[in-house]
Each structure stands twice: as C-alpha cells, then as structure tokens.
Design a protein around this motif. Structure first.
Motif, short mmCIF file in Angstrom:
data_model
loop_
_atom_site.label_atom_id
_atom_site.label_comp_id
_atom_site.label_asym_id
_atom_site.label_seq_id
_atom_site.Cartn_x
_atom_site.Cartn_y
_atom_site.Cartn_z
N ARG A 40 0.86 -1.19 0.00
CA ARG A 40 0.00 0.00 0.00
C ARG A 40 0.89 1.24 0.00
N ILE A 41 0.69 2.10 -0.98
CA ILE A 41 1.54 3.28 -1.14
C ILE A 41 1.20 4.32 -0.08
N THR A 42 2.23 4.77 0.65
CA THR A 42 1.99 5.75 1.73
C THR A 42 2.81 7.02 1.60
N GLU A 43 3.76 7.05 0.67
CA GLU A 43 4.60 8.25 0.54
C GLU A 43 5.06 8.38 -0.91
N VAL A 44 4.86 9.57 -1.49
CA VAL A 44 5.20 9.80 -2.90
C VAL A 44 5.76 11.21 -3.06
#
Length: 190
Positions: A40-44
């Motif tokens: 799950r992507i949490t930082e971009v």
DNA sequence: AGGATGATGGACT
DNA sequence: GTCCATCATCCTA
C-alpha cells in the motif's frame, strides 16, 4: 466513493502534483518472485519534467529517463547513488516527462518474501530504494506498464487515506521549496 | 537519537 | 572531476 482502475488512470492522466496524492492508498503488486508482494503506497513525490529543476527529465528526454515520457502508468526505474533502484510512475500526456516517485509503503501481502529480499524484518519499505528492493523491482523492469494485467508489477486501486500531508521533497538540492512530497496519515498523533 | 560516512555507477560540466 | 530523487553502519552522546 471507492476507487477503480478507471479513476486511477484518470488521476495519473493529470499533472504529477495532482496525481501524486491520489496515488496514496493504492496497491503496488509484484509477481516477480515465487510469492506475490502487495504494498500500500503511503509516501510519494511529484517531479514535473521541464519546469522542475529537481526532475530527471528537466533537461529533456534521454535513454535513461525515456520511460517517464511514455503513457501514464509506465514505470520509470533508475539507479540511485550507484547502488539502489528507485521507481516512478509516469503521469500526464505522453512526451511531458512527468512522474511520481514511490518513496514509501506498507507491505500488506507477501511479507515473508519482502523480508528475505530486504534481509531484515523492519524498515521494509520506508524509502524509495527499500520499496524497490522489497518488491523485487530491478532496473530491467523499467518501462513496465502498470495497468497491463500481464505485467509483473501492477497498480491496483486501494482505499484513499484518511488524511494527506504535503511537505517539501527529500534529498534534493534544487526547487526545495515546492511542497510536492505527500504522505498518507492514518492517525493524528497527540 | 542523531550526525557522519563509505559504497558505487551513471550523467553531466 | 563532481554531483546525485539512497541506505546501512558506525560513531558520539
């Protein structure tokens, strides 16, 4: 409103500073090893091509960065500091060189394989090099189309985070002031 | 808990 | 030769 592949593709069709926060909460799926890893992507972070001095695409298209100029959802992988692999997804119209760097996530499936790849049980994916290592993404995955069901690295819709915080980007020396790092926050600390 | 540093390769001046 | 969209390890406190 729950997200779909279509809404994800629409999000990536826009400029990176708008696409980036919309990417949070979605799932990167790697079917590279003998076990699926989902993250799950949490930082971009957003990087905006010719108008962004911090972007690899600032000086135009090269062999290295050409994937960022492809259709949105194309994976751009590059070698960082001679050692690590980092990954972006291209956004916006073809030819812009816009992208979103995946800086962090949480493994939600295939933790065992991610731990083996990382050689440790903590800090599996809190950093762009660690994300790629945990997912098994190497340079030869550059150019992968994340919406092709046959791809070994894919993007699936996931729930939007409760809250998103924007900050300056990490580890750059140019255009430091732009608040183009976005972090998913699930709890407000007290 | 936080600051310094070495590893290491490709792009750019 | 210098500069990185980094990370792990090794200090000092």
């Amino acid at each position: 409103m729950t997200r779909t592949i279509t809404s994800l593709q629409q999000a990536l069709a826009g400029p990176p500073e708008e696409a980036a926060p919309l990417l949070l909460g979605n799932i990167l799926v790697s079917t590279i090893g003998d076990e699926v890893v989902r993250m799950r992507i949490t930082e971009v972070e957003a990087y905006k091509g010719a108008e962004d001095p911090a972007s690899h695409a600032y000086r135009g298209r090269t062999d290295r960065n050409s994937s960022m100029f492809e259709r949105p959802g194309t994976l751009y992988c590059y070698r960082s500091y001679g050692i690590h692999t980092c990954a972006n997804t291209a956004t916006g119209p073809v030819g812009q060189g816009w992208g979103v760097l995946i800086r962090g996530g949480e493994v939600v499936e295939g933790r065992g394989l991610a731990e083996r790849r990382r050689g440790r049980q903590e800090e599996l994916s809190n950093g762009p090099g660690k994300v790629c290592q945990a997912l098994g993404i190497t340079l030869d995955r550059d150019g992968t189309y994340l919406f092709d069901p046959r791809s070994a690295v894919r993007l699936e819709p996931g729930d939007a985070p409760e809250m998103v915080v924007a900050t300056p980007r990490i580890g750059i020396s140019k255009a430091k002031e732009r608040p183009w790092r976005f972090v998913a926050v699930s709890q407000v600390s007290q």
